[in-house]
Design an enzyme around this catalytic site. Structure first.
Site, PDB file in Angstrom:
ATOM      1  N   THR A 100     -19.749   1.876   4.677  1.00  0.00           N
ATOM      2  CA  THR A 100     -19.649   3.333   4.747  1.00  0.00           C
ATOM      3  C   THR A 100     -19.684   3.952   3.359  1.00  0.00           C
ATOM      4  OG1 THR A 100     -18.380   3.207   6.803  1.00  0.00           O
ATOM      5  CG2 THR A 100     -18.220   5.259   5.549  1.00  0.00           C
TER       6      THR A 100
ATOM      7  N   SER B 192      -9.432  -8.840   1.447  1.00  0.00           N
ATOM      8  CA  SER B 192      -9.499 -10.281   1.209  1.00  0.00           C
ATOM      9  C   SER B 192     -10.023 -10.602  -0.189  1.00  0.00           C
ATOM     10  CB  SER B 192     -10.403 -10.936   2.260  1.00  0.00           C
ATOM     11  OG  SER B 192     -10.513 -12.321   2.030  1.00  0.00           O
TER      12      SER B 192
ATOM     13  N   TYR C 238     -20.491  -7.019  -8.483  1.00  0.00           N
ATOM     14  CA  TYR C 238     -20.182  -5.795  -7.736  1.00  0.00           C
ATOM     15  C   TYR C 238     -18.691  -5.717  -7.417  1.00  0.00           C
ATOM     16  CZ  TYR C 238     -19.992  -2.896  -3.445  1.00  0.00           C
ATOM     17  OH  TYR C 238     -19.660  -1.981  -2.479  1.00  0.00           O
TER      18      TYR C 238
ATOM     19  N   GLY D 288     -16.748  -0.763   3.105  1.00  0.00           N
ATOM     20  CA  GLY D 288     -17.774  -1.017   2.104  1.00  0.00           C
ATOM     21  C   GLY D 288     -19.116  -0.435   2.489  1.00  0.00           C
TER      22      GLY D 288
ATOM     23  N   HIS E 146      -9.608   2.995   1.234  1.00  0.00           N
ATOM     24  CA  HIS E 146      -9.832   2.138   2.405  1.00  0.00           C
ATOM     25  C   HIS E 146      -9.347   2.844   3.688  1.00  0.00           C
ATOM     26  CE1 HIS E 146     -11.556  -1.809   1.882  1.00  0.00           C
ATOM     27  NE2 HIS E 146     -10.962  -2.260   2.967  1.00  0.00           N
TER      28      HIS E 146
ATOM     29  N   ASP F  89     -11.998  -1.342   9.207  1.00  0.00           N
ATOM     30  CA  ASP F  89     -13.141  -2.180   8.833  1.00  0.00           C
ATOM     31  C   ASP F  89     -14.325  -1.269   8.541  1.00  0.00           C
ATOM     32  OD1 ASP F  89     -14.669  -4.441   8.390  1.00  0.00           O
ATOM     33  OD2 ASP F  89     -15.182  -4.718  10.504  1.00  0.00           O
TER      34      ASP F  89
ATOM     35  N   ARG G  92     -21.024   2.750   0.614  1.00  0.00           N
ATOM     36  CA  ARG G  92     -22.364   2.639   0.023  1.00  0.00           C
ATOM     37  C   ARG G  92     -23.320   3.663   0.639  1.00  0.00           C
ATOM     38  NH1 ARG G  92     -20.497  -2.723   0.003  1.00  0.00           N
ATOM     39  NH2 ARG G  92     -21.394  -3.277   2.016  1.00  0.00           N
TER      40      ARG G  92
END
Length: 254
Positions: free
Chosen positions: A179, A124, A206, A177, A170, A174, A181
């Site tokens: 995961t 998104s 970021y 992000g 990716h 879901d 980090r």
């Protein structure tokens, strides 16, 4: 800031290791809270820092969804797993990636927790489009091959690449992000650097740095952001040890 300066800060911290148990406990609790709050807030969780704290203490916050509560407790569990993996000196593997992701989505989407996506997804608001799910196996094989061959890369740069490249692929429906980090900090901690916290207040910068890396293959903005965060991540240790902001003894202690 450059990696030589970060290595100097690390060597100063190493000189005090092993740290007193009370210091380690206090730092770890504070970090787990800030790490969990900010990582979830970046993804849209509306719990405040203080609300996140009480959820971690086992208290339910009125007016907040079960999902938001689970995102907090799940992330805290994933942070604990990262510490366990560091203690075991386990290198990054696809199994590790899936184990951490499984905790992130536990109870939120058990059907997809720890499982690579079998559908195509869009991010998104982002220009970057992740690869077709039919190419995921090939993409992850290529990622792991790069990882194995990048052992000589500076740990901060390698951790940065791990985060960016996993977001770029990716691999999950879901939770990519959070995961990524967590995995980035796993890399930093395995090499003796403190984990970093991307602050929700800097979410726009970021995302812009991530987009630049994914679209233009230019990792510089994201690496520069990471280097600053790594430098900042030493400060709680210096404070706990009674040192200056650069990890040196105060003049009165000399």
């Amino acid at each position: 800031m450059n990696t030589e300066q970060l290595d100097l800060l690390k060597s100063r911290l190493d000189a005090y290791r092993p740290l007193p148990k009370a210091v380690v406990k206090n730092l770890r609790e504070d970090l787990a809270l800030r790490w969990t709050y900010n990582s979830n807030a970046i993804e849209g969780n509306t719990l405040t820092l203080q609300e996140t704290k009480v959820v971690l203490e086992g208290v339910t916050v009125g007016g907040k969804s079960i999902r938001e509560h689970l995102e907090v407790t799940n992330h805290a569990e994933a942070v604990n797993l990262v510490y366990e993996l560091v203690a075991k000196s386990e290198p990054l593997s696809e199994r590790t990636i899936k184990e951490i992701h499984a905790l992130v989505l536990k109870g939120l989407d058990d059907q997809n927790a720890g499982i690579y996506r079998n559908v195509n997804v869009t991010i998104s608001g982002a220009e970057h489009t992740p690869p077709d799910f039919l190419h995921l196996k090939e993409e992850m094989t290529s990622f792991m091959k790069w990882y194995e061959e990048s052992a000589e890369m500076h740990p901060v740069e390698r951790a940065t690449r791990v985060h960016v490249d996993l977001v770029k692929i990716h691999p999950f429906v879901d939770g990519n992000g959070r995961t990524s980090r967590l995995l980035m900090n796993l890399e930093l901690m395995r090499s003796g650097f403190p984990p970093v916290v991307f602050k929700t207040a800097e979410r726009l910068s970021y995302y812009q740095a991530l987009e630049t890396a994914c679209i233009q293959n230019d990792y510089t903005p994201f690496l520069e952001m990471t280097e600053k965060l790594v430098q900042e991540s030493f400060k709680p240790y210096w404070f706990a040890l009674g040192l200056t902001d650069t990890g040196e003894k105060r003049s009165s202690d000399a």
